[in-house]
Structure formats: structure tokens, C-alpha cells
Design an enzyme around this catalytic site. Structure first.
Site, short mmCIF file in Angstrom:
data_model
loop_
_atom_site.label_atom_id
_atom_site.label_comp_id
_atom_site.label_asym_id
_atom_site.label_seq_id
_atom_site.Cartn_x
_atom_site.Cartn_y
_atom_site.Cartn_z
N GLY A 77 0.60 -1.29 0.22
CA GLY A 77 0.13 0.22 0.01
C GLY A 77 0.74 1.34 -0.41
O GLY A 77 0.47 2.28 0.88
N GLY B 53 -0.17 4.54 -0.81
CA GLY B 53 -1.47 5.45 0.13
C GLY B 53 -1.36 6.31 0.80
O GLY B 53 -0.33 7.08 0.48
N GLN B 54 -2.48 6.78 1.33
CA GLN B 54 -2.00 7.83 2.22
C GLN B 54 -1.02 7.88 3.16
O GLN B 54 0.05 8.77 3.24
CB GLN B 54 -3.41 8.77 2.86
CG GLN B 54 -3.46 9.82 4.32
CD GLN B 54 -4.38 9.74 4.87
OE1 GLN B 54 -5.07 8.96 5.41
NE2 GLN B 54 -4.74 11.17 5.47
N ILE C 6 2.89 -1.99 -4.79
CA ILE C 6 1.82 -0.95 -5.29
C ILE C 6 0.98 -2.64 -6.00
O ILE C 6 1.25 -3.78 -5.73
CB ILE C 6 2.63 -0.57 -6.85
CG1 ILE C 6 3.39 -1.15 -7.58
CG2 ILE C 6 3.64 0.68 -6.10
CD1 ILE C 6 3.30 -0.29 -9.44
N ARG C 7 -0.13 -2.12 -5.82
CA ARG C 7 -0.75 -2.60 -6.54
C ARG C 7 -1.32 -2.73 -8.25
O ARG C 7 -1.07 -2.82 -8.72
CB ARG C 7 -2.95 -2.65 -5.90
CG ARG C 7 -3.52 -4.18 -5.75
CD ARG C 7 -4.37 -4.17 -4.47
NE ARG C 7 -5.09 -3.63 -5.28
CZ ARG C 7 -6.15 -3.87 -5.74
NH1 ARG C 7 -6.33 -5.08 -6.28
NH2 ARG C 7 -7.57 -2.86 -5.94
N TYR D 173 -14.99 -3.03 8.16
CA TYR D 173 -14.23 -2.72 8.36
C TYR D 173 -13.58 -2.28 10.16
O TYR D 173 -12.26 -3.20 9.99
CB TYR D 173 -13.78 -1.17 8.63
CG TYR D 173 -12.26 -0.72 8.29
CD1 TYR D 173 -11.55 -0.78 7.65
CD2 TYR D 173 -12.49 1.08 9.44
CE1 TYR D 173 -10.62 0.19 7.49
CE2 TYR D 173 -11.29 2.22 9.71
CZ TYR D 173 -10.04 1.21 8.95
OH TYR D 173 -9.54 1.78 8.63
N LYS E 255 -10.42 -4.96 11.09
CA LYS E 255 -9.32 -4.28 12.15
C LYS E 255 -9.67 -5.66 13.67
O LYS E 255 -8.56 -6.36 14.15
CB LYS E 255 -9.85 -3.12 12.01
CG LYS E 255 -9.43 -2.50 11.60
CD LYS E 255 -8.16 -2.56 10.22
CE LYS E 255 -7.60 -1.44 9.46
NZ LYS E 255 -6.50 -1.77 9.40
N ILE F 261 -6.11 10.39 10.01
CA ILE F 261 -4.94 10.30 9.95
C ILE F 261 -4.77 11.76 9.00
O ILE F 261 -6.01 11.73 8.11
CB ILE F 261 -3.77 9.50 9.40
CG1 ILE F 261 -3.97 8.44 10.11
CG2 ILE F 261 -2.89 10.06 8.65
CD1 ILE F 261 -3.26 8.82 11.35
#
Ligand code: AKB
Length: 320
Positions: free
Chosen positions: A8, A11-12, A34-35, A142, A146, A172
Site C-alpha cells: 500500500g 496510499g495516504q 504497489i497494486r 472495516y 480490524k 490521519i
């Protein structure tokens, strides 16, 4: 930590964490996983990158073998609002991919960092000063992934000795890569809209308090925990970490100190609001402070000053 893979990585969090890891451990020693989205700019130029779809175990194995990886920061994820719209994909990315990472880590003796979230809590959790160890009955896919992830990481440590560590991140806030499809995204978007249009329509209602954190502290949390003395850790996985808690009004008031004619309106997104109301108003992060010295540097005032400065400069150069 000598050879690191970040899944990832565009990503952010991944985009900034990968660069910081390269600074600390050497460019060639940090592989950007990466994807589909290709890396650009410094992320592309400064070190190796490889296609690693974490839902495919063979691809992870190939990259771990090719680079002799000893540490994996597994940041590939689907955020809360997106996972809620497509729960089947949410499970696949949230749990099946982590399972693959842990299996490869077991076979090739890698340490693993796994980011859990405030989303691992639910409406029956004590929502004020949420304890480190408490009720976890989330009502989103989600959150389910988690909690499953936290338990899997504990299991792989206890059963197989895999060096798993992780934190429960709050929302974030950053100014490099936008988050994609989270419930807390408003707290990033508001800064861009304030700079560009002096106006923002907020998808969460007044009085919706959530924990938040600025990106420099987010990166320190991940690296400091991975470097922590394991003999001092009682928890290892899923440490509560937070830097501030605010509702949309408090955030808007802080922005108005810099942009006095900033205006905020509300158009509440019912799905995001329901998710936000099931999450803590504020977490107790004393276990992280005691066990590995967690100590965030940015509060709301310092973060707002920096966000508006950086985004203001980008806007002035026509970059946003
Ligand atoms: C989200 O809103 O989905 C994330 C999170 C708090 O985990 N930012």
C-alpha cells in the site's frame, strides 16, 4: 530492520512512510509495494518498487525472496466507508491479505507492522477515554476486519513467534496523499477547501468527536514501535495511539484563526455519521506511552498552522 517491504505504498500513509523509511534505512533497502496505481515522483525515483497484490500469496513470496525482506509494513487497506459499501471486498483486503502476509512472514521470518484503527471499537465500547483493553464489538465490516487482524497478529506471535506489532490509528491528517473513502476524511478535505474556497460542507454533524493525528506523528508511531525494545512490550499489537480529539466545530474555529472569513455548512452523510458515532470520542493511549514511549508532537493548533502553510504554498503554485 534491514530490508523492508511496504504494501500500500502509494496510499495516504504508505506514500510518506516509504520515503521516511528510505531516509533512515537506505533507498535500496525499502521496496514500495504497489497494486494498480503506479508510484510517481520521489517515490518512484528514490528506490525499488514491485507489484504486490497482498491478496495473492505467491506475489508476496516472490518479492520477499527476491529482496531478502525481513520486515513488512502492511499498509494495503480499504477504509471504512468504502469497505461498508463493498463488505466482501473489505473482508478480502482486510483479512485474507493480512493472513497471506502473516503466512509469508512465518515462513521467511519477517517482522510485521499492522495498522488497526479506532474502527476496531463499536457502540458498546466505553467511548470516552476508551481503554486499551475493552469491549470490541464493531458494527462495520472495516471494524470486523480490524478486530480479526488484531487477533491474527496476536495469534501468529504466540503460536509461531512471528514478530508482529501494531497500533490503532485514529483519523490521519496529511497534505501529501489524500485518504480514500474513510469516515475521518473530512478533517483532511476541510483544509483544502478552506484554502481554495474559504468554505466547506461537512459530512459529519456538530458534536461528533473523534481522535485524530498528524502525519509526522503517524510515521513516528509506526517506526518507533517497530524499533521498540520487545522486552518492555506487554501488548505488542493494537496499541491505542492518539494526538488530539475534536469535533467539526472545534476544527473550523481553529481554521478561522488563520482564515477569518472561512464558512462551514453541514450536509450530514448518514452512513458516515452512523460509523463515527460508533467510534470512540477519545482514546486512552497510556499503554503506548508507558510501554514504548509514544509522545506525539503535533496538537490541533500546530497541525493547523502547518497544514494551511503547506496547502497554501501548493495552491499559490497552482498545484492544487
Ligand atoms: C477511516 O476513517 O476509515 C480511517 C480510520 C479511522 O481508520 N481513517
Amino acid at each position: 530492520m534491514e530490508k523492508i517491504l511496504v504494501t500500500g505504498s502509494v496510499g495516504q500513509i504508505g506514500s510518506e512512510l516509504t520515503l521516511e523509511l528510505r531516509k533512515r534505512y537506505g533507498n535500496k533497502n525499502v521496496v514500495a509495494g504497489i497494486r494498480k496505481t503506479q508510484p510517481t515522483g520521489e517515490l518512484k525515483e528514490s528506490g525499488p518498487y514491485e507489484v504486490v497484490d497482498a491478496t495473492k500469496i505467491d506475489k508476496i513470496t516472490d518479492v520477499v525472496k527476491k529482496y531478502n525482506i525481513d520486515t513488512i509494513y502492511h499498509l494495503a487497506a480499504m477504509l471504512s466507508a468504502v469497505a461498508e459499501k463493498n463488505p466482501q471486498a473489505g473482508w478480502n483486503v482486510g483479512v485474507n491479505a493480512l493472513y497471506n502476509i502473516l503466512e509469508v512472514a512465518r515462513e521467511f521470518n519477517c517482522a510485521v507492522f499492522f495498522p488497526s484503527s479506532i474502527g476496531a471499537f463499536g457502540p458498546t465500547t466505553p467511548l470516552d477515554n476508551t481503554p486499551q483493553d475493552t469491549i470490541q464489538r464493531p458494527t462495520t465490516m472495516y471494524g470486523v476486519t480490524k478486530v480479526a487482524g488484531e487477533l491474527l497478529c496476536d495469534y501468529y506471535f504466540k503460536r509461531f513467534g512471528v514478530d508482529t506489532k501494531g497500533v490503532r490509528y485514529p483519523g490521519i491528517i496529511s497534505n501529501v496523499t489524500l485518504p480514500g473513502g474513510g469516515t475521518t476524511d473530512y478533517a483532511v478535505e476541510i483544509y483544502y477547501e478552506a484554502v481554495k474556497h474559504k468554505k466547506f460542507t461537512c459530512p459529519l454533524a456538530r458534536g461528533t468527536f473523534l481522535d485524530m493525528m498528524y502525519m509526522p506523528d503517524t510515521i513516528d508511531a509506526a517506526i518507533d514501535l517497530m524499533e521498540a525494545d520487545p522486552s518492555k512490550l506487554k501488548h505488542r499489537n493494537a496499541f491505542n495511539v492518539t494526538a488530539m480529539s475534536f469535533d467539526p466545530e472545534i476544527l473550523a474555529d481553529e481554521i478561522k484563526k488563520h482564515i477569518p472569513d472561512f464558512v462551514m455548512e453541514y450536509d450530514v452523510d448518514t452512513m458516515k455519521q452512523a460509523i463515527a458515532e460508533s467510534w470512540p470520542n477519545s482514546m486512552d493511549d497510556s499503554a503506548a506511552r508507558e510501554e514504548w514511549g509514544w509522545d506525539p508532537k503535533y496538537d490541533l493548533a500546530a497541525m493547523t498552522e502547518d497544514m494551511l502553510k503547506v496547502i497554501g504554498e501548493k495552491h499559490a503554485k497552482g498545484l492544487i
